[in-house]
Motif scaffolding. Structure first.
Motif, PDB file in Angstrom:
ATOM      1  N   ASP A   1       0.810  -1.217   0.000  1.00 28.66           N
ATOM      2  CA  ASP A   1       0.000   0.000   0.000  1.00 28.66           C
ATOM      3  C   ASP A   1       0.845   1.268   0.000  1.00 28.66           C
ATOM      4  O   ASP A   1       0.323   2.370   0.205  1.00 28.66           O
ATOM      5  CB  ASP A   1      -0.942   0.014   1.211  1.00 28.66           C
ATOM      6  CG  ASP A   1      -0.196  -0.085   2.543  1.00 28.66           C
ATOM      7  OD1 ASP A   1       1.053  -0.145   2.534  1.00 28.66           O
ATOM      8  OD2 ASP A   1      -0.865  -0.090   3.585  1.00 28.66           O
TER       9      ASP A   1
ATOM     10  N   LYS B   1     -10.133  -9.256   8.075  1.00 30.00           N
ATOM     11  CA  LYS B   1      -9.562  -8.181   8.864  1.00 30.00           C
ATOM     12  C   LYS B   1      -8.608  -8.744   9.911  1.00 30.00           C
ATOM     13  O   LYS B   1      -8.942  -9.691  10.637  1.00 30.00           O
ATOM     14  CB  LYS B   1     -10.678  -7.384   9.545  1.00 30.00           C
ATOM     15  CG  LYS B   1     -10.177  -6.130  10.245  1.00 30.00           C
ATOM     16  CD  LYS B   1     -11.333  -5.318  10.828  1.00 30.00           C
ATOM     17  CE  LYS B   1     -10.818  -4.049  11.496  1.00 30.00           C
ATOM     18  NZ  LYS B   1     -11.935  -3.256  12.081  1.00 30.00           N
TER      19      LYS B   1
ATOM     20  N   ALA C   1      -6.422  -7.893  -1.484  1.00 32.88           N
ATOM     21  CA  ALA C   1      -6.717  -6.473  -1.244  1.00 32.88           C
ATOM     22  C   ALA C   1      -8.219  -6.224  -1.275  1.00 32.88           C
ATOM     23  O   ALA C   1      -8.745  -5.435  -0.473  1.00 32.88           O
ATOM     24  CB  ALA C   1      -5.999  -5.613  -2.280  1.00 32.88           C
TER      25      ALA C   1
ATOM     26  N   GLN D   1      -9.624  -6.939   1.918  1.00 37.85           N
ATOM     27  CA  GLN D   1      -9.057  -6.117   2.998  1.00 37.85           C
ATOM     28  C   GLN D   1      -8.241  -6.939   3.987  1.00 37.85           C
ATOM     29  O   GLN D   1      -8.308  -6.727   5.206  1.00 37.85           O
ATOM     30  CB  GLN D   1     -10.161  -5.338   3.709  1.00 37.85           C
ATOM     31  CG  GLN D   1     -10.921  -4.397   2.777  1.00 37.85           C
ATOM     32  CD  GLN D   1     -11.989  -3.600   3.477  1.00 37.85           C
ATOM     33  OE1 GLN D   1     -12.641  -4.093   4.385  1.00 37.85           O
ATOM     34  NE2 GLN D   1     -12.175  -2.349   3.056  1.00 37.85           N
TER      35      GLN D   1
ATOM     36  N   THR E   1      -6.338   1.677  -6.511  1.00 35.09           N
ATOM     37  CA  THR E   1      -6.623   0.866  -5.333  1.00 35.09           C
ATOM     38  C   THR E   1      -5.326   0.322  -4.739  1.00 35.09           C
ATOM     39  O   THR E   1      -4.559  -0.351  -5.430  1.00 35.09           O
ATOM     40  CB  THR E   1      -7.544  -0.311  -5.705  1.00 35.09           C
ATOM     41  OG1 THR E   1      -8.725   0.193  -6.317  1.00 35.09           O
ATOM     42  CG2 THR E   1      -7.910  -1.108  -4.464  1.00 35.09           C
TER      43      THR E   1
ATOM     44  N   SER F   1      -2.588  -4.905  -0.197  1.00 35.81           N
ATOM     45  CA  SER F   1      -2.598  -5.213   1.230  1.00 35.81           C
ATOM     46  C   SER F   1      -1.379  -4.591   1.904  1.00 35.81           C
ATOM     47  O   SER F   1      -0.346  -4.377   1.259  1.00 35.81           O
ATOM     48  CB  SER F   1      -2.589  -6.728   1.433  1.00 35.81           C
ATOM     49  OG  SER F   1      -3.708  -7.329   0.801  1.00 35.81           O
TER      50      SER F   1
END
Length: 529
Positions: free
Chosen positions: A115, A149, A189, A192, A227, A230
């Motif tokens: 990211d 998560k 990704a 999430q 976008t 991860s």
């Protein structure tokens, strides 16, 4: 006699030119030798060699007479985030049953932020998620019931193998896009996940650990816009995975076997990723280089055929005696071929316009072509075809030519006709076990709905078939190594043949009454429809 010969040549030259563009070896060889020389320092993304390469290509496009592809400029900016994992400054470790495992960065596993952030803290459970695939059309969901998560996934590369009951699932023996490492990262990704680690084997990845290692111990790149991935992305060796799973009380082989079955559910491991991951992060401006040969037809000139090749390689890395990854075959060969092709195409424009597009950062995950597909310089709906050249044949002329992926569209028939006109035939189709169709820059055009594929070298050598095969086989040891260097002894007639074939095919598409269409039902045709 001399005057008679001169007169004959004078008469023959215009006729040859009228027949169509002819790609010449001399410029192709000159550009290949120069671009792969140490002067260009391996054409690394975000490095001085990359900047030199863009300047060189821009100058060549201008000298050839190509029109700028981006307004008044030949350059299309590609904003990229450069990330370099800093293992010495990080405290990241894999733990199983409460004990830190003695895994070494580079040797046993590699990682970096996906990211573009410089620091992350982890205290996250590891979960084995099979192949990490969600494929509704196959009734397959490796994420079923999983809340990602604060979870780090461990997944296999490739896709589920055909079974006796389902011999055609996931493309049969051929690799689908679900099997590519890029897809695994994208899917993680989308869910999430806190991170994802891929298990490497030579067979599943189709290349050795050294290829992964060379790419990940150096600076890596991702598009700075769009976008994000991860927080952590990475790989581990098969031996590392086996040791980790054993320490966590699991049998990796048994889990692999279970993951081959539809309905497999993710398996939490008695293992975790803990510590702090630090990385050096910067934003760099890279460039695609685009030049246009305008079309001649009043209506069709608004449509386009694009030829692509990636100009980048791995640049300068390491501290050994030779730190330059010259990338002569991969892909100074395709880069040089496009220059030689453009030099002739400007003399023989087609009804549709033609673009010669040298894309950036292919080695970092097809980033330059992805950036183009996101913000195209020409409407994608009016782009008839994209033909890509990557790693050309340096072992001499062949009787066949590779066009895998062309059969998905009307380009397949054009490819056959072009081969026949040149005294060749299309190479015998084989299952795409390595997912080659998804690993070159044409793929980003295909995902956007443009009929696209890469032209590949044939294997039926006209002269010295055994010697040509030996040279092809030997290149596997030089792939992505410092030894991929130009050799003036190379027979480049095969490269010229590939470049000529690509240009001939492109001109056929550029002069056809209609733009090529996808075959009914092809998944990539949906974007155009």
């Amino acid at each position: 006699m001399i005057s008679s010969l001169a007169a004959a040549l004078a008469l023959a030259l215009p006729a040859a030119q009228a027949a169509g563009p002819v790609v010449h070896e001399a410029p192709l060889r000159a550009h290949l030798a120069y671009l792969s020389s140490d002067l260009f320092e391996g054409r690394g993304t975000g490095q001085r060699g990359g900047d030199l390469t863009v300047g060189y290509l821009e100058a060549q496009a201008m000298a050839i007479g190509l029109k700028p592809g981006n307004g008044a400029s030949y350059r299309q900016p590609v904003k990229i985030a450069g990330v370099l994992g800093l293992p010495q400054e990080s405290s990241l470790s894999l733990q199983a049953s409460g004990a830190a495992q003695p895994f070494e960065f580079g040797k046993d596993w590699v990682w970096a932020p996906g990211d573009g952030k410089a620091e992350h803290g982890f205290d996250h459970e590891l979960v084995f998620a099979g192949y990490g695939i969600v494929a509704p059309e196959e009734g397959w969901n490796d994420y079923a019931g999983l809340d990602c998560k604060n979870k780090v996934l461990v997944v296999m590369v490739n896709d589920p193998q055909p079974s006796a009951a389902q011999p055609a699932r996931f493309g049969g023996k051929a690799l689908t896009y679900y099997g590519r490492w890029t897809y695994k990262f994208e899917e993680a990704a989308r869910h999430q996940c806190a991170g994802i680690l891929l298990i490497h084997t030579d067979a599943s990845a189709s290349y050795g650990w050294s290829v992964v290692q060379n790419s990940w111990v150096a600076e890596r790149f991702q598009l700075a816009q769009g976008t994000p991935g991860s927080p952590l992305q990475g790989w581990m060796t098969d031996a590392t995975a086996r040791a980790l799973f054993k320490a966590a009380g699991q049998d990796l082989d048994a889990l692999r076997a279970a993951a081959e079955n539809k309905g497999f559910k993710p398996v939490p491991l008695e293992a975790a990723l803990k510590g702090t991951m630090k990385a050096a992060v910067r934003t760099v401006d890279q460039y695609n280089v685009a030049g246009i040969v305008p079309g001649t037809d009043p209506k069709l000139k608004d449509e386009l055929v694009v030829y692509t090749a990636h100009w980048d390689h791995l640049g300068k890395q390491g501290t050994g005696a030779d730190t330059i990854y010259n990338g002569a075959i991969d892909n100074a060969s395709g880069t040089a071929a496009l220059i030689a092709m453009a030099q002739e195409a400007v003399k023989h424009p087609a009804k549709r316009s033609q673009m010669f597009l040298w894309v950036a950062a292919e080695e970092q995950g097809l980033l330059g072509s992805a950036a183009y597909a996101t913000a195209p310089l020409w409407p994608l709906a009016k782009t008839a075809a994209a033909l890509n050249l990557d790693s050309l044949n340096y072992t001499g002329k062949t009787r066949d030519i590779g066009t895998a992926g062309s059969e998905r569209t009307d380009l397949g028939k054009m490819a056959e006709a072009t081969a026949k006109s040149m005294g060749m035939h299309i190479a015998k189709p084989e299952p795409d076990l390595a997912g080659i169709y998804f690993r070159s820059d044409h793929f980003n055009f295909a995902k956007a709905g443009v009929p696209a594929f890469s032209i590949e070298g044939g294997t039926e050598a006209i002269a010295d078939p055994a010697g040509a095969k030996a040279k092809r086989d030997a290149y596997a040891a030089r792939y992505h190594q410092v030894t991929d260097e130009y050799d003036p002894r190379w027979d480049l007639t095969g490269m010229v043949q590939m470049a000529q074939y690509t240009l001939n095919l492109g001109q056929m598409a550029a002069n056809a009454p209609k733009m090529p269409a996808w075959k009914p039902g092809d998944a990539f045709g949906a974007a155009r429809r």
